[in-house]
Scaffold this motif. Structure first.
Motif, PDB file in Angstrom:
ATOM      1  N   ASN B 131       0.743  -1.213  -0.134  1.00  0.00           N
ATOM      2  CA  ASN B 131      -0.092  -0.090  -0.007  1.00  0.00           C
ATOM      3  C   ASN B 131       0.798   1.196   0.138  1.00  0.00           C
ATOM      4  N   ARG B 132       2.069   1.230   0.881  1.00  0.00           N
ATOM      5  CA  ARG B 132       2.937   2.373   0.784  1.00  0.00           C
ATOM      6  C   ARG B 132       4.167   1.988   0.259  1.00  0.00           C
ATOM      7  N   PRO B 133       4.473   2.227  -1.023  1.00  0.00           N
ATOM      8  CA  PRO B 133       5.965   1.846  -1.314  1.00  0.00           C
ATOM      9  C   PRO B 133       6.743   3.009  -0.934  1.00  0.00           C
ATOM     10  N   GLU B 134       8.136   2.636  -0.667  1.00  0.00           N
ATOM     11  CA  GLU B 134       8.771   3.812  -0.025  1.00  0.00           C
ATOM     12  C   GLU B 134       9.793   4.143  -1.143  1.00  0.00           C
ATOM     13  N   GLU B 135      10.639   5.007  -0.817  1.00  0.00           N
ATOM     14  CA  GLU B 135      11.620   5.905  -1.510  1.00  0.00           C
ATOM     15  C   GLU B 135      12.652   5.062  -2.279  1.00  0.00           C
ATOM     16  N   SER B 136      13.020   3.683  -1.614  1.00  0.00           N
ATOM     17  CA  SER B 136      14.261   3.138  -2.262  1.00  0.00           C
ATOM     18  C   SER B 136      13.606   1.998  -3.219  1.00  0.00           C
ATOM     19  N   CYS B 137      12.130   1.764  -3.127  1.00  0.00           N
ATOM     20  CA  CYS B 137      11.720   0.598  -4.121  1.00  0.00           C
ATOM     21  C   CYS B 137      12.001   0.938  -5.499  1.00  0.00           C
ATOM     22  N   PHE B 138      12.167  -0.043  -6.352  1.00  0.00           N
ATOM     23  CA  PHE B 138      12.006   0.103  -7.819  1.00  0.00           C
ATOM     24  C   PHE B 138      11.851  -1.275  -8.595  1.00  0.00           C
ATOM     25  N   CYS B 139      11.069  -2.234  -7.755  1.00  0.00           N
ATOM     26  CA  CYS B 139      10.678  -3.325  -8.398  1.00  0.00           C
ATOM     27  C   CYS B 139       9.773  -3.026  -9.752  1.00  0.00           C
ATOM     28  N   PHE B 140       9.170  -2.066  -9.996  1.00  0.00           N
ATOM     29  CA  PHE B 140       8.661  -1.629 -11.380  1.00  0.00           C
ATOM     30  C   PHE B 140       9.786  -1.628 -12.486  1.00  0.00           C
ATOM     31  N   ALA B 141      10.929  -1.489 -12.114  1.00  0.00           N
ATOM     32  CA  ALA B 141      12.032  -1.196 -13.113  1.00  0.00           C
ATOM     33  C   ALA B 141      12.311  -2.693 -13.703  1.00  0.00           C
ATOM     34  N   PHE B 142      11.742  -3.957 -12.783  1.00  0.00           N
ATOM     35  CA  PHE B 142      11.769  -5.195 -13.375  1.00  0.00           C
ATOM     36  C   PHE B 142      10.717  -5.734 -13.895  1.00  0.00           C
ATOM     37  N   PRO B 307      21.686 -12.530 -16.392  1.00  0.00           N
ATOM     38  CA  PRO B 307      20.924 -12.309 -17.470  1.00  0.00           C
ATOM     39  C   PRO B 307      21.559 -13.043 -18.530  1.00  0.00           C
ATOM     40  N   SER B 308      22.790 -13.191 -18.750  1.00  0.00           N
ATOM     41  CA  SER B 308      23.263 -13.995 -20.133  1.00  0.00           C
ATOM     42  C   SER B 308      23.029 -15.310 -19.949  1.00  0.00           C
ATOM     43  N   ASN B 309      23.009 -15.721 -18.508  1.00  0.00           N
ATOM     44  CA  ASN B 309      22.852 -17.247 -18.566  1.00  0.00           C
ATOM     45  C   ASN B 309      20.954 -17.688 -18.378  1.00  0.00           C
ATOM     46  N   ASN B 310      20.336 -16.536 -18.449  1.00  0.00           N
ATOM     47  CA  ASN B 310      18.865 -16.718 -18.057  1.00  0.00           C
ATOM     48  C   ASN B 310      18.061 -15.678 -18.929  1.00  0.00           C
ATOM     49  N   GLU B 311      18.096 -15.776 -20.240  1.00  0.00           N
ATOM     50  CA  GLU B 311      17.359 -15.141 -21.384  1.00  0.00           C
ATOM     51  C   GLU B 311      17.106 -13.743 -20.729  1.00  0.00           C
ATOM     52  N   GLY B 312      18.092 -12.950 -20.229  1.00  0.00           N
ATOM     53  CA  GLY B 312      17.932 -11.542 -20.261  1.00  0.00           C
ATOM     54  C   GLY B 312      17.413 -11.124 -18.691  1.00  0.00           C
ATOM     55  N   ILE B 313      16.757 -12.222 -17.825  1.00  0.00           N
ATOM     56  CA  ILE B 313      16.430 -11.799 -16.756  1.00  0.00           C
ATOM     57  C   ILE B 313      17.380 -11.150 -15.906  1.00  0.00           C
ATOM     58  N   PHE B 314      17.194 -10.325 -15.006  1.00  0.00           N
ATOM     59  CA  PHE B 314      18.252  -9.807 -13.870  1.00  0.00           C
ATOM     60  C   PHE B 314      17.946 -10.554 -12.768  1.00  0.00           C
ATOM     61  N   SER B 315      19.216 -10.342 -12.088  1.00  0.00           N
ATOM     62  CA  SER B 315      18.973 -11.069 -10.574  1.00  0.00           C
ATOM     63  C   SER B 315      19.066 -10.038  -9.513  1.00  0.00           C
ATOM     64  N   CYS B 316      17.985  -9.253  -9.781  1.00  0.00           N
ATOM     65  CA  CYS B 316      17.660  -8.046  -8.920  1.00  0.00           C
ATOM     66  C   CYS B 316      16.205  -7.854  -8.998  1.00  0.00           C
ATOM     67  N   VAL B 317      15.517  -7.675  -8.073  1.00  0.00           N
ATOM     68  CA  VAL B 317      13.998  -7.382  -7.991  1.00  0.00           C
ATOM     69  C   VAL B 317      13.797  -6.111  -7.561  1.00  0.00           C
ATOM     70  N   GLY B 318      14.640  -5.065  -7.192  1.00  0.00           N
ATOM     71  CA  GLY B 318      14.375  -3.899  -7.086  1.00  0.00           C
ATOM     72  C   GLY B 318      13.936  -3.641  -5.439  1.00  0.00           C
ATOM     73  N   CYS B 319      13.991  -4.500  -4.662  1.00  0.00           N
ATOM     74  CA  CYS B 319      13.529  -4.473  -3.384  1.00  0.00           C
ATOM     75  C   CYS B 319      14.084  -3.063  -2.549  1.00  0.00           C
ATOM     76  N   GLY B 320      15.275  -2.663  -2.815  1.00  0.00           N
ATOM     77  CA  GLY B 320      15.817  -1.590  -2.202  1.00  0.00           C
ATOM     78  C   GLY B 320      16.580  -1.843  -1.006  1.00  0.00           C
ATOM     79  N   ARG B 321      16.718  -3.076  -0.335  1.00  0.00           N
ATOM     80  CA  ARG B 321      17.125  -3.315   0.889  1.00  0.00           C
ATOM     81  C   ARG B 321      18.515  -2.775   0.804  1.00  0.00           C
ATOM     82  N   CYS B 322      19.439  -3.232  -0.197  1.00  0.00           N
ATOM     83  CA  CYS B 322      20.881  -3.160  -0.265  1.00  0.00           C
ATOM     84  C   CYS B 322      20.753  -1.229  -0.061  1.00  0.00           C
ATOM     85  N   VAL B 323      19.932  -0.706  -0.798  1.00  0.00           N
ATOM     86  CA  VAL B 323      19.878   0.683  -0.693  1.00  0.00           C
ATOM     87  C   VAL B 323      19.784   1.480   0.650  1.00  0.00           C
TER      88      VAL B 323
END
Ligand code: SF4
Ligand code: SF4
Ligand code: SF4
Ligand code: SF4
Lengths: 327, 345
Positions: B131-142, B307-323
């Motif tokens: 309901n309340r995404p935060e400033e560090s979230c970027f899931c939509f980028a994936f 991505p090069s081993n998995n049809e271009g899929i990134f291994s990040c989901v944009g959760c922003g925890r590391c941010v």
């Protein structure tokens, strides 16, 4: 604070241009108000991203272990508490003082983002600091809080606004020395029964994810190879297999930095699980001062720390005999 | 679409926990992490990001694998692998749920990781919209929709209700056992929910990372990125802790270690971090002797190698925890942008 940053930036450019230093260690602007990164700037152009405000919490002293060994002089901006860490590193022969030009920079206290968010600033995108209050701009509206209430733990227990080592100072707004109690938290734990104390620490330490951020950020943890990284030690620094090993890790680390920890507060600041690690360190600081006379690590760069000094009148504290048991 | 009053949620947890272990975000000693639900648990579904991600339910930080014991002249070997029991994990955000797909591609491809597999087979995932995404979230980028999360059952808060929508066989089976607690949503409910979902998507557009663009990343340009001068500056302040990797839902590396028990050995695995000096240590030493190389490894893996081993899929989901959690605030977004990953508005 804005003013302080501008003066610092100008002065850095001046010193670079004069050739007095060949690079500058400071904080670099991030994506949000709070995600500043320590950075080395080599030109006036790079210094455009220099920032200094109430989110410049990272202590830059530890970087000087490496930086001071490189070619040429580095300018470093140090907050009051950061100067204690630097002094302590001089004492331990870990930095080359000659290669560092220190500008002591004024500090009005640093903000704890976690506390600010807990006070309602979820979705934090900006913040204004008028010295008294913080107005946080968030995705869901503004939140105004008293700055005092959202300071980092280390700043709530500030050692003082005095820089203990510097080549020059930038102080625009002299800060009041508010008397701060550093030991209330330790006293609260001392007042617990042994069982309560054990339960308290077990609850806190079992949150640990063994990320080692506390150790790696710590200016006193300057060993090239930590004992916990030694495969022959029989323990793995990255595994958190049971609570016993976690407790062992933290207690050994606290012992190892005893007498050298300046209480810069970085361990507690960086812990992703908010474990109050400073309480372990402060217990040692408090006891050492009680046993050997008032001592503040990093206050100067010469005196012998109590734990590596010896005198015939040294106390022989023994927890067992004190409690009435057999020795 | 089904629903349950927010005030009845404890009954729902109790009903699930009666049959299966229920993992749910709880506040324990001041921080929110996944924990086993029990009477009196301090459930916290409003904190968006648990410190450790939901992956720990399937891929725990430490896990015993096999033990060896000396008995006279013999050595007995005992596998620690057991079939998992059925369990439920509730409150998984859309980003964490997508991380399971990323882990599946690693652990379920040949050779299959049986420890992981049994937990994936027996776990039912109930997701929760943000309901309340935060400033560090970027899931939509994936391409992740935080208003319509994946999972066996998707749940959403709107008004006084939690809405409940089973999406898979597993989800339907769990829902059947909870029929007496779940009501059917009315048209009015569906409207309210749709409104809430639109709100979420509109909020996303106001997030600082909304324009984040990954088109310069992916399988192409590996060497050019690998050899870039930029890594030096990006990694300069990194202290080489494992905070970013240990909070990350998609980091998948682990180490295998032996614990000497005196009369035998307990072999276990534990999360590893490419940021650590002893990562992939070999007889000749480490292939990445500098922190710059280790730092580069983390981001190249997520944005190029995977991505090069998995049809271009990134291994990040944009959760922003590391941010949020990096002690010196260096993170994947700064890396993405340093290589030109921002759309011109
Ligand atoms: S401890 Fe004192 S000097 Fe250090 S950051 Fe806090 S307020 Fe500033
Ligand atoms: S920073 Fe916190 S979680 Fe990480 S190792 Fe230290 S105490 Fe544990
Ligand atoms: S990027 Fe940050 S969290 Fe990751 S290892 Fe470096 S300092 Fe630690
Ligand atoms: S790299 Fe960072 S943002 Fe991406 S999934 Fe991992 S923790 Fe989340």
């Amino acid at each position: 604070m804005q003013k302080v940053a501008e003066i610092a930036q100008k002065r850095a450019i001046q010193l670079l241009n004069q050739g007095a230093v060949n690079r500058v260690l400071g904080w670099k602007k991030g994506e949000f108000p709070y995600d500043e990164t320590p950075a080395v700037f080599a030109s006036a152009d790079e210094l455009k991203d220099f920032v200094y405000d109430s989110f410049s919490s990272p202590n830059l002293s530890k970087y000087l272990i490496e930086e001071s060994r490189k070619e040429g002089k580095v300018l470093a901006f140090l907050k009051p508490c950061d100067t204690y860490s630097f002094n302590q590193l001089i004492k331990e022969h870990r930095v080359n003082r000659e290669n560092v030009y220190i500008i002591g920079i004024e500090c009005g206290g640093m903000i704890d983002v976690v506390t600010l968010k807990n006070r309602g600033a979820v979705g934090l995108t900006g913040a204004d600091d008028d010295g008294e209050n913080i107005t946080a701009h968030t995705l869901y509206g503004d939140v105004k809080v008293r700055k005092e209430e959202v300071l980092l733990e280390k700043c709530q227990a500030c050692k003082g606004k005095k820089h203990v080592i510097y080549d020059e100072l930038i102080i625009v707004n002299p800060q009041d020395e508010k008397p701060r109690d550093r030991f209330a938290g330790v006293e609260a734990i001392e007042a617990m029964t042994p069982q309560e104390r054990f339960d308290f620490w077990r609850a806190q330490l079992s949150k640990c994810i063994r990320c080692n951020a506390c150790r790696n950020i710590c200016p006193a943890c300057s060993c090239l190879q930590c004992v916990f990284d030694n495969p022959k030690s029989g323990v793995a620094s990255k595994a958190s297999p049971d609570t016993f090993e976690e407790q062992l890790y933290h207690i050994i680390r606290a012992f190892h930095v005893a007498g050298r920890c300046t209480d810069c507060g970085e361990c507690s600041r960086v812990c992703p699980q908010d474990i109050p690690l400073h309480l372990l360190n402060r217990k040692f600081i408090k006891d050492m001062s009680a046993f050997y006379g008032e001592y503040k690590a990093g206050e100067d760069s010469e005196t012998r720390p109590p734990l590596v000094d010896f005198s015939k009148d040294d106390v022989e504290p023994c927890i067992i005999s004190d409690k009435g048991g057999d020795r | 679409m089904l629903k349950i009053k927010k005030s009845d949620l404890n009954k729902l947890y109790a009903a699930i926990a009666e049959r299966q272990t229920l993992y749910i975000p709880c506040n324990v000693s001041g921080k929110v992490n996944y924990a086993v639900w029990g009477e009196g648990a301090d459930v916290d579904l409003s904190t968006l990001k648990t410190v450790r991600s939901a992956k720990e339910v399937f891929f725990p930080q430490c896990e015993d694998i096999v033990s060896f014991k000396k008995e006279g002249k013999n050595i007995s070997v005992k596998s620690d692998h057991k079939e998992s029991e059925d369990f439920v994990v509730f409150g998984v955000r859309a980003c964490d749920c997508r991380s399971f797909d990323i882990l599946d591609r690693v652990f379920l491809s040949d050779p299959v990781d049986t420890f992981y597999k049994t937990k994936r087979e027996h776990g039912t995932v109930i997701t929760l919209a943000c309901n309340r995404p935060e400033e560090s979230c970027f899931c939509f980028a994936f391409g992740i929709d935080n208003a319509e999360p994946e999972g066996d059952i998707a749940a959403y808060f709107a008004g006084d209700y939690l809405y409940w929508s089973p999406k898979t066989e597993k989800g339907l089976n769990l829902t059947k056992t909870l029929n007496s607690l779940l009501l059917t949503a009315t048209d009015k409910d569906n409207d309210a929910l749709e409104k809430e979902q639109n709100n979420i998507r509109q909020t996303n557009e106001r997030l600082p990372f909304y324009g984040l663009d990954l088109s310069v990343w992916g399988a192409d340009g590996l060497l050019e990125k690998f050899n870039s001068e930029k890594w030096k500056e990006l990694s300069e302040a990194c202290v080489g802790c494992g905070a970013c990797t240990f909070v990350c839902p998609t980091c998948q590396c682990y180490d295998v270690r032996d614990f000497d028990k005196g009369n035998g050995v307990q072999r276990y695995r534990c999360w590893d971090s490419c940021m650590y000096k002893d990562f992939t240590m070999m007889a000749h030493g480490t292939p990445r002797p500098t922190q710059m190389q280790r730092f580069r490894q983390r981001f190249m893996h997520k944005l190029v190698y995977y991505p090069s081993n998995n049809e271009g899929i990134f291994s990040c989901v944009g959760c922003g925890r590391c941010v949020e959690k990096c002690p010196i605030h260096m993170n994947i977004v700064k890396v993405i942008k340093a290589f030109g990953g921002e759309k011109n508005e």
